[in-house]
Design an enzyme around this catalytic site. Structure first.
Site, PDB file in Angstrom:
ATOM      1  N   LYS A  38      20.914   3.414 -11.651  1.00 22.76           N
ATOM      2  CA  LYS A  38      20.670   2.547 -10.497  1.00 22.76           C
ATOM      3  C   LYS A  38      19.181   2.216 -10.399  1.00 22.76           C
ATOM      4  CE  LYS A  38      20.145   6.374  -7.229  1.00 22.76           C
ATOM      5  NZ  LYS A  38      20.561   6.954  -5.942  1.00 22.76           N
ATOM      6  N   TYR A 259     -13.498   0.222  -2.955  1.00 23.73           N
ATOM      7  CA  TYR A 259     -13.310  -0.057  -1.536  1.00 23.73           C
ATOM      8  C   TYR A 259     -13.549   1.192  -0.694  1.00 23.73           C
ATOM      9  CZ  TYR A 259     -10.994  -4.512  -2.653  1.00 23.73           C
ATOM     10  OH  TYR A 259     -10.702  -5.773  -3.097  1.00 23.73           O
TER      11      TYR A 259
END
Length: 362
Positions: A38, A259
Protein backbone atom coordinates in the site's frame (compact mmCIF):
# COMPACT_ATOMS: atom_id res chain seq x y z
CA UNK A 1 20.30 16.42 -13.91
CA UNK A 2 19.74 17.02 -10.22
CA UNK A 3 21.66 14.30 -8.36
CA UNK A 4 19.05 13.46 -5.69
CA UNK A 5 17.75 9.91 -6.10
CA UNK A 6 16.48 6.86 -4.22
CA UNK A 7 18.14 3.55 -5.08
CA UNK A 8 15.81 0.57 -4.57
CA UNK A 9 17.50 -2.79 -3.95
CA UNK A 10 15.03 -5.43 -5.12
CA UNK A 11 17.29 -8.28 -3.96
CA UNK A 12 17.06 -6.85 -0.44
CA UNK A 13 13.27 -6.67 -0.81
CA UNK A 14 13.13 -10.35 -1.73
CA UNK A 15 15.45 -11.21 1.17
CA UNK A 16 13.15 -9.43 3.63
CA UNK A 17 10.06 -11.14 2.24
CA UNK A 18 11.73 -14.54 2.59
CA UNK A 19 12.58 -13.73 6.19
CA UNK A 20 8.94 -12.80 6.84
CA UNK A 21 7.74 -16.02 5.30
CA UNK A 22 10.18 -18.13 7.32
CA UNK A 23 9.09 -16.43 10.53
CA UNK A 24 5.42 -17.14 9.89
CA UNK A 25 6.15 -20.80 9.18
CA UNK A 26 6.18 -20.76 5.41
CA UNK A 27 7.04 -23.86 3.40
CA UNK A 28 7.18 -26.35 6.27
CA UNK A 29 4.89 -24.77 8.87
CA UNK A 30 1.90 -23.82 6.76
CA UNK A 31 2.20 -20.08 7.24
CA UNK A 32 1.86 -17.63 4.38
CA UNK A 33 2.59 -13.94 3.94
CA UNK A 34 0.89 -11.13 2.05
CA UNK A 35 3.42 -8.50 1.00
CA UNK A 36 1.93 -5.14 1.97
CA UNK A 37 2.50 -2.71 -0.92
CA UNK A 38 0.00 0.00 0.00
CA UNK A 39 0.96 3.68 -0.29
CA UNK A 40 3.08 2.93 -3.37
CA UNK A 41 4.95 0.23 -1.43
CA UNK A 42 5.79 2.67 1.36
CA UNK A 43 7.33 5.00 -1.18
CA UNK A 44 9.36 2.31 -2.97
CA UNK A 45 7.14 1.96 -6.04
CA UNK A 46 4.33 -0.59 -5.78
CA UNK A 47 4.41 -1.82 -9.38
CA UNK A 48 8.12 -2.60 -9.44
CA UNK A 49 8.14 -4.03 -5.95
CA UNK A 50 5.16 -6.29 -6.62
CA UNK A 51 6.69 -7.46 -9.88
CA UNK A 52 9.93 -8.30 -8.06
CA UNK A 53 8.06 -10.36 -5.47
CA UNK A 54 5.34 -11.99 -7.55
CA UNK A 55 7.27 -15.17 -8.32
CA UNK A 56 7.43 -16.08 -4.62
CA UNK A 57 4.87 -13.98 -2.74
CA UNK A 58 1.69 -15.67 -1.55
CA UNK A 59 -0.16 -12.49 -2.37
CA UNK A 60 -0.27 -8.75 -1.78
CA UNK A 61 -2.16 -6.31 0.42
CA UNK A 62 -3.15 -2.75 -0.43
CA UNK A 63 -5.31 -0.11 1.23
CA UNK A 64 -8.02 0.29 -1.38
CA UNK A 65 -9.38 -0.84 -4.71
CA UNK A 66 -7.59 1.91 -6.67
CA UNK A 67 -4.23 0.50 -5.56
CA UNK A 68 -5.36 -3.04 -6.38
CA UNK A 69 -6.53 -2.16 -9.88
CA UNK A 70 -3.20 -0.49 -10.65
CA UNK A 71 -1.46 -3.76 -9.79
CA UNK A 72 -3.87 -5.80 -11.90
CA UNK A 73 -3.40 -3.43 -14.85
CA UNK A 74 0.35 -3.93 -14.51
CA UNK A 75 -0.10 -7.68 -14.84
CA UNK A 76 0.09 -8.75 -11.20
CA UNK A 77 -1.97 -11.94 -10.97
CA UNK A 78 -1.44 -13.07 -7.38
CA UNK A 79 -4.17 -12.56 -4.76
CA UNK A 80 -4.61 -8.97 -3.59
CA UNK A 81 -6.31 -8.11 -0.30
CA UNK A 82 -8.10 -4.78 0.24
CA UNK A 83 -7.11 -3.89 3.80
CA UNK A 84 -9.79 -1.21 4.17
CA UNK A 85 -12.35 -3.34 2.38
CA UNK A 86 -14.90 -1.75 0.10
CA UNK A 87 -16.26 1.74 0.64
CA UNK A 88 -19.47 1.22 -1.31
CA UNK A 89 -21.43 -1.89 -2.26
CA UNK A 90 -20.97 -0.97 -5.93
CA UNK A 91 -17.29 -1.94 -5.58
CA UNK A 92 -18.22 -5.59 -5.05
CA UNK A 93 -18.67 -6.12 -8.78
CA UNK A 94 -15.12 -4.87 -9.39
CA UNK A 95 -13.79 -7.00 -6.54
CA UNK A 96 -15.27 -10.11 -8.12
CA UNK A 97 -14.28 -9.17 -11.66
CA UNK A 98 -10.64 -8.61 -10.70
CA UNK A 99 -10.40 -11.59 -8.33
CA UNK A 100 -9.66 -9.48 -5.28
CA UNK A 101 -10.00 -10.40 -1.62
CA UNK A 102 -11.67 -7.98 0.76
CA UNK A 103 -11.57 -7.19 4.44
CA UNK A 104 -14.96 -6.80 6.10
CA UNK A 105 -14.73 -4.70 9.25
CA UNK A 106 -18.17 -3.14 9.73
CA UNK A 107 -21.79 -4.37 10.05
CA UNK A 108 -22.88 -2.44 6.96
CA UNK A 109 -20.36 -4.39 4.86
CA UNK A 110 -21.82 -7.68 6.11
CA UNK A 111 -25.27 -6.42 5.16
CA UNK A 112 -24.03 -5.31 1.73
CA UNK A 113 -22.72 -8.80 1.01
CA UNK A 114 -26.02 -10.32 2.14
CA UNK A 115 -28.09 -8.22 -0.25
CA UNK A 116 -25.69 -8.34 -3.22
CA UNK A 117 -25.67 -11.65 -5.10
CA UNK A 118 -22.34 -12.15 -6.84
CA UNK A 119 -21.54 -14.27 -9.91
CA UNK A 120 -18.75 -16.13 -8.13
CA UNK A 121 -17.46 -16.38 -4.56
CA UNK A 122 -15.29 -13.69 -3.05
CA UNK A 123 -12.81 -14.43 -0.26
CA UNK A 124 -13.47 -12.38 2.87
CA UNK A 125 -11.16 -11.49 5.75
CA UNK A 126 -13.42 -10.72 8.70
CA UNK A 127 -11.76 -8.23 11.02
CA UNK A 128 -12.17 -8.19 14.78
CA UNK A 129 -11.51 -5.11 16.88
CA UNK A 130 -9.45 -6.88 19.52
CA UNK A 131 -8.38 -3.67 21.21
CA UNK A 132 -6.89 -1.24 18.72
CA UNK A 133 -10.28 0.52 18.35
CA UNK A 134 -9.76 1.72 14.82
CA UNK A 135 -11.86 -0.54 12.59
CA UNK A 136 -13.22 -4.02 13.15
CA UNK A 137 -16.30 -5.73 14.50
CA UNK A 138 -16.96 -5.69 18.22
CA UNK A 139 -16.20 -9.03 19.93
CA UNK A 140 -19.89 -9.43 20.85
CA UNK A 141 -20.88 -9.12 17.17
CA UNK A 142 -18.10 -11.15 15.59
CA UNK A 143 -19.49 -14.67 15.80
CA UNK A 144 -22.88 -13.65 14.39
CA UNK A 145 -21.21 -11.84 11.46
CA UNK A 146 -19.00 -14.87 10.78
CA UNK A 147 -22.02 -17.19 10.71
CA UNK A 148 -24.01 -14.87 8.45
CA UNK A 149 -21.16 -14.63 5.95
CA UNK A 150 -20.48 -18.37 6.08
CA UNK A 151 -24.09 -18.98 5.10
CA UNK A 152 -23.72 -16.98 1.87
CA UNK A 153 -22.99 -19.01 -1.28
CA UNK A 154 -21.04 -16.12 -2.78
CA UNK A 155 -18.55 -15.94 0.09
CA UNK A 156 -15.56 -18.23 -0.44
CA UNK A 157 -12.77 -18.52 2.10
CA UNK A 158 -13.46 -16.75 5.38
CA UNK A 159 -10.29 -15.68 7.19
CA UNK A 160 -10.38 -14.40 10.78
CA UNK A 161 -8.17 -11.36 11.32
CA UNK A 162 -7.24 -8.55 13.68
CA UNK A 163 -4.52 -5.93 14.02
CA UNK A 164 -2.15 -5.10 16.88
CA UNK A 165 -1.80 -1.60 18.27
CA UNK A 166 1.44 -1.88 20.27
CA UNK A 167 3.35 -4.88 18.96
CA UNK A 168 6.38 -2.63 18.43
CA UNK A 169 6.66 -2.32 22.24
CA UNK A 170 8.15 -5.67 23.36
CA UNK A 171 7.44 -5.11 27.05
CA UNK A 172 3.86 -3.92 26.65
CA UNK A 173 1.07 -6.31 27.71
CA UNK A 174 -1.42 -4.92 25.17
CA UNK A 175 -0.45 -7.46 22.49
CA UNK A 176 -1.06 -10.37 24.86
CA UNK A 177 -4.41 -8.84 25.80
CA UNK A 178 -5.36 -8.57 22.12
CA UNK A 179 -4.30 -12.16 21.48
CA UNK A 180 -6.53 -13.31 24.32
CA UNK A 181 -9.44 -11.22 23.02
CA UNK A 182 -9.03 -12.68 19.55
CA UNK A 183 -8.88 -16.24 20.89
CA UNK A 184 -12.04 -15.72 22.92
CA UNK A 185 -14.03 -14.12 20.10
CA UNK A 186 -13.08 -16.72 17.49
CA UNK A 187 -13.08 -19.87 19.64
CA UNK A 188 -14.54 -22.77 17.70
CA UNK A 189 -14.75 -20.92 14.39
CA UNK A 190 -12.95 -22.89 11.67
CA UNK A 191 -10.66 -21.49 9.01
CA UNK A 192 -7.42 -19.59 8.81
CA UNK A 193 -6.36 -16.56 10.83
CA UNK A 194 -4.23 -13.47 10.22
CA UNK A 195 -2.79 -11.40 13.04
CA UNK A 196 0.80 -10.43 12.37
CA UNK A 197 1.91 -7.07 11.10
CA UNK A 198 5.69 -6.50 10.92
CA UNK A 199 6.38 -5.93 14.64
CA UNK A 200 4.21 -8.89 15.66
CA UNK A 201 5.88 -11.15 13.12
CA UNK A 202 9.35 -10.12 14.30
CA UNK A 203 8.71 -9.93 18.01
CA UNK A 204 5.72 -12.05 19.05
CA UNK A 205 6.17 -15.72 18.05
CA UNK A 206 2.88 -16.70 19.71
CA UNK A 207 1.00 -14.62 17.13
CA UNK A 208 2.60 -16.05 14.00
CA UNK A 209 0.07 -18.69 12.96
CA UNK A 210 -1.68 -18.40 9.61
CA UNK A 211 -1.36 -15.45 7.26
CA UNK A 212 1.16 -12.70 8.06
CA UNK A 213 0.95 -9.18 6.68
CA UNK A 214 4.53 -7.82 6.60
CA UNK A 215 4.79 -4.17 5.63
CA UNK A 216 7.55 -2.02 7.10
CA UNK A 217 9.94 -4.96 7.50
CA UNK A 218 9.74 -5.71 3.77
CA UNK A 219 11.55 -2.44 3.17
CA UNK A 220 14.33 -3.27 5.60
CA UNK A 221 13.39 -0.96 8.47
CA UNK A 222 12.95 -2.21 12.01
CA UNK A 223 9.73 -1.28 13.83
CA UNK A 224 11.54 -1.45 17.17
CA UNK A 225 13.41 1.25 19.05
CA UNK A 226 16.12 -1.27 19.98
CA UNK A 227 18.50 -1.52 16.99
CA UNK A 228 19.82 -4.85 18.31
CA UNK A 229 16.49 -6.68 18.15
CA UNK A 230 17.56 -10.17 16.98
CA UNK A 231 14.96 -10.74 14.26
CA UNK A 232 15.00 -7.16 12.98
CA UNK A 233 18.80 -7.27 12.75
CA UNK A 234 18.39 -9.70 9.84
CA UNK A 235 16.62 -7.12 7.68
CA UNK A 236 18.38 -5.50 4.74
CA UNK A 237 17.58 -1.87 3.83
CA UNK A 238 15.85 -1.57 0.47
CA UNK A 239 15.99 2.20 -0.11
CA UNK A 240 19.16 4.28 -0.19
CA UNK A 241 18.42 7.99 -0.41
CA UNK A 242 21.40 9.89 -1.75
CA UNK A 243 22.52 13.07 -3.45
CA UNK A 244 25.70 15.08 -4.00
CA UNK A 245 27.47 18.15 -2.68
CA UNK A 246 26.75 21.05 -5.05
CA UNK A 247 28.63 23.84 -3.26
CA UNK A 248 31.23 24.32 -0.50
CA UNK A 249 31.54 27.24 1.92
CA UNK A 250 34.59 28.04 4.09
CA UNK A 251 33.32 29.88 7.16
CA UNK A 252 35.09 31.41 10.15
CA UNK A 253 33.89 30.92 13.71
CA UNK A 254 30.70 32.69 14.66
CA UNK A 255 28.91 32.43 11.29
CA UNK A 256 25.27 31.20 11.04
CA UNK A 257 24.26 28.56 8.48
CA UNK A 258 20.84 28.36 6.88
CA UNK A 259 17.40 29.61 7.87
CA UNK A 260 16.95 30.84 11.42
CA UNK A 261 20.66 30.56 12.33
CA UNK A 262 19.94 27.25 14.02
CA UNK A 263 23.60 26.33 13.61
CA UNK A 264 26.45 28.77 14.27
CA UNK A 265 30.05 27.75 13.66
CA UNK A 266 32.21 27.62 16.79
CA UNK A 267 35.45 27.24 14.79
CA UNK A 268 36.54 27.55 11.16
CA UNK A 269 34.20 25.18 9.32
CA UNK A 270 33.77 23.72 5.83
CA UNK A 271 30.12 23.48 4.90
CA UNK A 272 28.82 21.29 2.08
CA UNK A 273 25.52 22.15 0.42
CA UNK A 274 23.62 19.04 -0.69
CA UNK A 275 20.86 18.88 -3.30
CA UNK A 276 18.25 17.37 -0.99
CA UNK A 277 15.44 18.96 1.01
CA UNK A 278 12.07 18.42 2.58
CA UNK A 279 10.37 18.62 -0.82
CA UNK A 280 12.29 15.44 -1.63
CA UNK A 281 11.05 13.71 1.52
CA UNK A 282 13.96 14.40 3.86
CA UNK A 283 12.57 15.41 7.28
CA UNK A 284 12.41 19.18 7.69
CA UNK A 285 13.03 19.06 11.41
CA UNK A 286 16.15 16.86 11.42
CA UNK A 287 18.42 18.33 14.07
CA UNK A 288 22.06 19.31 14.00
CA UNK A 289 24.11 16.12 14.17
CA UNK A 290 21.69 13.91 12.24
CA UNK A 291 23.96 11.26 10.69
CA UNK A 292 24.81 11.10 6.99
CA UNK A 293 27.59 9.37 5.07
CA UNK A 294 29.94 11.53 2.99
CA UNK A 295 31.85 9.59 0.34
CA UNK A 296 31.27 6.51 2.47
CA UNK A 297 32.51 8.04 5.74
CA UNK A 298 30.38 9.07 8.75
CA UNK A 299 29.29 12.70 8.75
CA UNK A 300 26.45 14.82 10.02
CA UNK A 301 23.89 17.46 9.19
CA UNK A 302 24.19 21.08 10.32
CA UNK A 303 21.64 23.86 9.95
CA UNK A 304 17.96 23.76 9.12
CA UNK A 305 16.76 21.61 6.22
CA UNK A 306 15.22 23.76 3.50
CA UNK A 307 12.92 22.83 0.64
CA UNK A 308 15.60 21.89 -1.89
CA UNK A 309 18.89 21.85 0.02
CA UNK A 310 20.51 20.89 3.27
CA UNK A 311 23.98 21.42 4.67
CA UNK A 312 26.55 19.03 6.12
CA UNK A 313 29.82 19.56 7.98
CA UNK A 314 32.81 18.81 5.73
CA UNK A 315 35.46 19.96 8.21
CA UNK A 316 36.55 16.39 9.00
CA UNK A 317 36.29 15.43 5.32
CA UNK A 318 39.14 17.25 3.56
CA UNK A 319 38.81 14.97 0.55
CA UNK A 320 35.16 15.89 0.02
CA UNK A 321 33.95 18.68 -2.22
CA UNK A 322 31.59 19.45 -5.06
CA UNK A 323 30.38 16.15 -6.48
CA UNK A 324 30.91 14.14 -3.30
CA UNK A 325 28.23 11.52 -2.70
CA UNK A 326 26.08 11.95 0.41
CA UNK A 327 23.92 9.11 1.71
CA UNK A 328 20.97 10.40 3.72
CA UNK A 329 19.80 6.93 4.73
CA UNK A 330 20.30 3.42 3.46
CA UNK A 331 22.99 0.78 3.84
CA UNK A 332 25.41 2.99 5.78
CA UNK A 333 22.96 5.24 7.61
CA UNK A 334 20.03 3.24 9.01
CA UNK A 335 16.72 4.97 8.54
CA UNK A 336 16.05 4.43 12.25
CA UNK A 337 18.96 6.75 13.09
CA UNK A 338 17.45 9.52 10.98
CA UNK A 339 14.08 8.94 12.64
CA UNK A 340 15.66 9.28 16.07
CA UNK A 341 16.96 12.75 15.12
CA UNK A 342 13.91 14.01 13.24
CA UNK A 343 10.64 14.03 15.20
CA UNK A 344 9.12 11.57 12.75
CA UNK A 345 8.53 7.82 12.30
CA UNK A 346 10.02 5.21 9.99
CA UNK A 347 6.68 4.89 8.20
CA UNK A 348 6.40 8.59 7.49
CA UNK A 349 10.06 8.80 6.51
CA UNK A 350 9.73 6.17 3.80
CA UNK A 351 6.40 7.41 2.49
CA UNK A 352 7.40 11.07 2.30
CA UNK A 353 9.34 10.91 -0.98
CA UNK A 354 7.88 13.07 -3.72
CA UNK A 355 10.05 14.24 -6.58
CA UNK A 356 13.10 12.05 -6.02
CA UNK A 357 13.38 9.54 -8.88
CA UNK A 358 13.46 5.85 -7.99
CA UNK A 359 16.21 3.74 -9.54
CA UNK A 360 15.91 -0.04 -9.29
CA UNK A 361 18.65 -2.61 -8.94
CA UNK A 362 18.51 -6.37 -8.55
Amino acid sequence: MRPARALIDLDALRHNYRLARRLCGGDDGGGRALAVVKADAYGHGALRCAAALEAEADGFAVACIEEALALREAGIGKPILLLEGFFDADELALIVHHDLWTVVHAPWQVEALERTPLPKPVDVWLKLDSGMHRVGLEPRDYRDAWQRLRALPHVGALVKMSHFARADEPDCTRTTEQLDAFAAATAGLPGESSLCNSPALLGWPQARAGWARPGLMLYGVSPFADPAHPSAAQLRPVMTLESKVIAVRELPAGEPVGYGARFVTDAPTRIGVVAMGYADGYPQFAVNGTPVAIDGRPGHLVGRVSMDMLTVDLTAHPQAGVGSRVELWGKQVPAAQVVAHSQTSSYRLLCAGKRVPLEYRG
